[in-house]
Design a protein around this motif. Structure first.
Motif, short mmCIF file in Angstrom:
data_model
loop_
_atom_site.label_atom_id
_atom_site.label_comp_id
_atom_site.label_asym_id
_atom_site.label_seq_id
_atom_site.Cartn_x
_atom_site.Cartn_y
_atom_site.Cartn_z
N GLU A 70 67.35 9.53 8.16
CA GLU A 70 67.19 10.81 7.46
C GLU A 70 67.68 10.64 6.03
O GLU A 70 68.77 10.12 5.79
CB GLU A 70 68.00 11.92 8.14
N ILE A 71 66.89 11.07 5.08
CA ILE A 71 67.26 10.97 3.68
C ILE A 71 67.51 12.38 3.14
O ILE A 71 66.60 13.21 3.12
CB ILE A 71 66.18 10.24 2.88
N GLY A 72 68.74 12.62 2.76
CA GLY A 72 69.12 13.94 2.29
C GLY A 72 69.64 14.79 3.42
O GLY A 72 68.92 15.62 3.96
N ALA A 73 70.89 14.60 3.82
CA ALA A 73 71.43 15.32 4.98
C ALA A 73 71.73 16.78 4.66
O ALA A 73 71.68 17.63 5.55
CB ALA A 73 72.71 14.64 5.47
N GLY A 74 72.02 17.08 3.40
CA GLY A 74 72.46 18.45 3.09
C GLY A 74 73.75 18.75 3.82
O GLY A 74 74.69 17.97 3.77
N VAL A 120 71.77 20.47 8.89
CA VAL A 120 70.91 21.32 9.74
C VAL A 120 69.83 20.49 10.43
O VAL A 120 69.66 20.57 11.65
CB VAL A 120 70.28 22.45 8.90
N LEU A 121 69.10 19.72 9.66
CA LEU A 121 68.08 18.86 10.25
C LEU A 121 68.71 17.72 11.04
O LEU A 121 68.21 17.32 12.10
CB LEU A 121 67.16 18.30 9.15
N THR A 122 69.82 17.20 10.56
CA THR A 122 70.52 16.10 11.23
C THR A 122 70.84 16.47 12.68
O THR A 122 70.63 15.67 13.60
CB THR A 122 71.84 15.77 10.50
N ALA A 123 71.33 17.68 12.88
CA ALA A 123 71.70 18.13 14.23
C ALA A 123 70.48 18.15 15.15
O ALA A 123 70.57 17.73 16.32
CB ALA A 123 72.34 19.51 14.16
N GLU A 124 69.35 18.62 14.64
CA GLU A 124 68.15 18.68 15.46
C GLU A 124 67.63 17.28 15.78
O GLU A 124 67.12 17.03 16.87
CB GLU A 124 67.08 19.50 14.75
N LEU A 125 67.76 16.37 14.83
CA LEU A 125 67.33 14.98 15.07
C LEU A 125 68.17 14.32 16.15
O LEU A 125 67.66 13.59 17.00
CB LEU A 125 67.43 14.18 13.77
#
Length: 247
Positions: free
Chosen positions: A24-28, A31-36
């Motif tokens: 993942e590029i750009g974790a912020g 939010v997306l990391t958790a779903e991944l």
């Protein structure tokens, strides 16, 4: 990204399997990391902003079980210079628009291995351009050498906080097992396209044709010299590159 529907489309488009390694590029804030992490075996998340790393860890700890969090590798690096995994991996990225081209070049041309697929949230016009083989640009050619792009979904500004000034889009690239050409030929393709697209309004006879033996090479490659670079297909650039390599 605050639109859960867009998040769902990204996840569905990436077709994440339980044994996948996702970069993942750009974790912020994660939010997306958790779903991944709910879907993949391992997630390597690259975030350039060091101040966000503690927030990512805190968010994941709040949303996920400890054993799921253990599958996350959060690193503070620049994705344009980071080394990508040797083993098979997929890239999923919600990136600043200005790094789209450098990221694609890094993934395909500079990394030891390239991904099996890329699912990117980028500027709409760039996504459209990459998919437009009738009016190609340099990114169209770069992506087309390594994979098949698909325009998936338009994302309006209000899907983000703060909202950008332009529309975004989800672009998916299904990468080939092997590129359309070898490394030497790809380098020659980009030498030629750099020359041609530096004056993209001119006919090829006025750019490629000005090279030593250029008109003869165009003829041998069966490319009309009155064409402009936007109309030349990838297989034609490869054919022309082979001609110049052997000249």
């Amino acid at each position: 990204l605050v639109d859960e529907n867009v998040l769902r489309i990204i996840l569905e488009t990436a077709e994440i399997q339980s044994d996948d390694h996702i970069v993942e590029i750009g974790a912020g804030i994660g939010v997306l990391t958790a779903e991944l992490l709910k879907k993949a075996k391992q997630v390597t998340s690259i975030e350039v902003d060091a101040t966000l790393i503690p927030l990512v860890h805190a968010y994941l700890a709040c949303k996920l079980k400890p054993e799921t969090c253990d599958n996350a590798h959060i690193i503070c690096e620049n994705a344009l210079t980071s080394s990508f995994p040797i083993d098979p991996y997929k890239i999923i990225a919600n990136i600043p628009y200005h790094i789209t081209s450098p990221l694609l070049r890094h993934a395909f041309l500079e990394s030891e291995t390239y991904p099996t697929s890329m699912t990117l949230l980028i500027q709409r016009e760039v996504a459209e351009k990459i998919c437009d083989t009738q009016n190609a640009g340099l990114l169209t050619i770069l992506v087309g050498l390594f994979g098949e792009p698909s325009y998936i979904h338009t994302v309006p500004p209000d899907s983000f906080l703060p909202p950008p000034k332009v529309d975004s889009a989800i672009l998916h690239i299904n990468c080939f097992d092997t590129p359309h050409a070898d490394t030497k030929t790809i380098e020659e393709v980009f030498r030629l396209t750099k020359i041609a697209f530096s004056q993209k309004r001119k006919m090829l006879r006025n750019t490629i044709g000005e090279l030593h033996g250029g008109m003869e090479l165009l003829a041998e490659a069966h490319i009309e010299p009155t064409r402009r670079p936007q109309t030349v297909r990838i297989e034609e650039w490869i054919r022309l590159a082979h001609m110049t390599e052997n000249a």
